[in-house]
Write a protein that holds these residues in place. Structure first.
Motif, mmCIF file in Angstrom:
data_model
loop_
_atom_site.group_PDB
_atom_site.id
_atom_site.type_symbol
_atom_site.label_atom_id
_atom_site.label_comp_id
_atom_site.label_asym_id
_atom_site.label_seq_id
_atom_site.Cartn_x
_atom_site.Cartn_y
_atom_site.Cartn_z
ATOM 1 N N ASP A 3 0.672 -1.296 0.109
ATOM 2 C CA ASP A 3 -0.200 0.118 0.056
ATOM 3 C C ASP A 3 0.822 1.307 0.042
ATOM 4 O O ASP A 3 0.410 2.250 -0.167
ATOM 5 N N VAL A 4 2.223 1.144 0.128
ATOM 6 C CA VAL A 4 3.155 2.359 0.085
ATOM 7 C C VAL A 4 4.328 1.913 -1.139
ATOM 8 O O VAL A 4 4.635 1.071 -1.028
ATOM 9 N N VAL A 5 4.437 3.033 -2.113
ATOM 10 C CA VAL A 5 5.287 2.776 -2.955
ATOM 11 C C VAL A 5 6.403 3.744 -2.713
ATOM 12 O O VAL A 5 6.525 4.685 -2.276
ATOM 13 N N VAL A 6 7.690 2.939 -2.728
ATOM 14 C CA VAL A 6 8.819 3.808 -2.410
ATOM 15 C C VAL A 6 9.883 3.632 -3.570
ATOM 16 O O VAL A 6 9.877 2.755 -4.512
ATOM 17 N N GLU A 7 10.651 4.624 -3.798
ATOM 18 C CA GLU A 7 11.756 4.787 -4.979
ATOM 19 C C GLU A 7 13.067 4.380 -4.174
ATOM 20 O O GLU A 7 13.272 4.682 -3.039
ATOM 21 N N VAL A 57 16.433 3.195 0.389
ATOM 22 C CA VAL A 57 14.997 3.926 0.087
ATOM 23 C C VAL A 57 15.416 5.488 -0.076
ATOM 24 O O VAL A 57 16.065 5.981 0.742
ATOM 25 N N LEU A 58 15.031 5.992 -1.246
ATOM 26 C CA LEU A 58 15.067 7.418 -1.708
ATOM 27 C C LEU A 58 14.122 8.201 -1.213
ATOM 28 O O LEU A 58 14.210 9.384 -0.688
ATOM 29 N N ARG A 59 13.201 7.935 -1.501
ATOM 30 C CA ARG A 59 11.811 8.265 -1.100
ATOM 31 C C ARG A 59 10.428 7.770 -1.208
ATOM 32 O O ARG A 59 10.405 6.961 -2.117
ATOM 33 N N GLY A 69 4.073 9.396 -2.809
ATOM 34 C CA GLY A 69 2.623 9.381 -2.719
ATOM 35 C C GLY A 69 1.806 9.684 -3.838
ATOM 36 O O GLY A 69 0.763 9.701 -3.758
ATOM 37 N N ASP A 70 2.732 9.989 -4.897
ATOM 38 C CA ASP A 70 1.722 10.206 -6.251
ATOM 39 C C ASP A 70 1.463 8.757 -7.018
ATOM 40 O O ASP A 70 0.762 8.802 -8.023
ATOM 41 N N LEU A 71 2.161 7.778 -6.460
ATOM 42 C CA LEU A 71 1.775 6.181 -7.101
ATOM 43 C C LEU A 71 1.075 5.424 -6.172
ATOM 44 O O LEU A 71 1.258 5.529 -4.853
ATOM 45 N N THR A 72 0.431 4.487 -6.453
ATOM 46 C CA THR A 72 -0.002 3.386 -5.782
ATOM 47 C C THR A 72 0.397 2.090 -6.421
ATOM 48 O O THR A 72 1.039 2.056 -7.816
ATOM 49 N N ALA A 73 0.331 0.808 -5.617
ATOM 50 C CA ALA A 73 0.792 -0.338 -6.348
ATOM 51 C C ALA A 73 -0.106 -0.657 -7.438
ATOM 52 O O ALA A 73 0.895 -1.256 -8.414
ATOM 53 N N ASP A 74 -1.117 -0.139 -7.824
ATOM 54 C CA ASP A 74 -1.952 -0.503 -8.894
ATOM 55 C C ASP A 74 -1.073 0.165 -10.352
ATOM 56 O O ASP A 74 -1.363 -0.353 -11.344
ATOM 57 N N ASN A 75 -0.193 1.273 -10.138
ATOM 58 C CA ASN A 75 0.403 1.910 -11.181
ATOM 59 C C ASN A 75 1.540 1.323 -11.735
ATOM 60 O O ASN A 75 2.113 1.604 -12.405
#
Length: 58
Positions: free
Chosen positions: A18-22, A42-44, A47-53
């Motif tokens: 449920d959380v996407v990280v770069e 982990v860079l950041r 919040g603009d993405l979801t796992a579905d993206n």
């Protein structure tokens, strides 16, 4: 259970994505035993993405 040679078993804990990280990894080529050789950083939080993206994992 999937540990590296000479190492103990690797425990598996399923998660709900449920959380996407770069991340940044120092390895771009083939992975050893399907894993990164060194821990990715982990860079950041994205919040603009979801796992579905995201594309499916290889």
């Amino acid at each position: 259970m999937g540990g590296l040679p000479g190492a103990g078993p690797v425990h598996y804990r399923p998660v709900i994505p449920d959380v996407v990280v770069e991340i940044e990894a120092d390895q771009t080529g083939p992975r050893e035993f399907g894993r990164f050789r060194h821990r990715p950083r982990v860079l950041r939080v994205r919040g603009d993405l979801t796992a579905d993206n995201l594309p499916p994992a290889p």
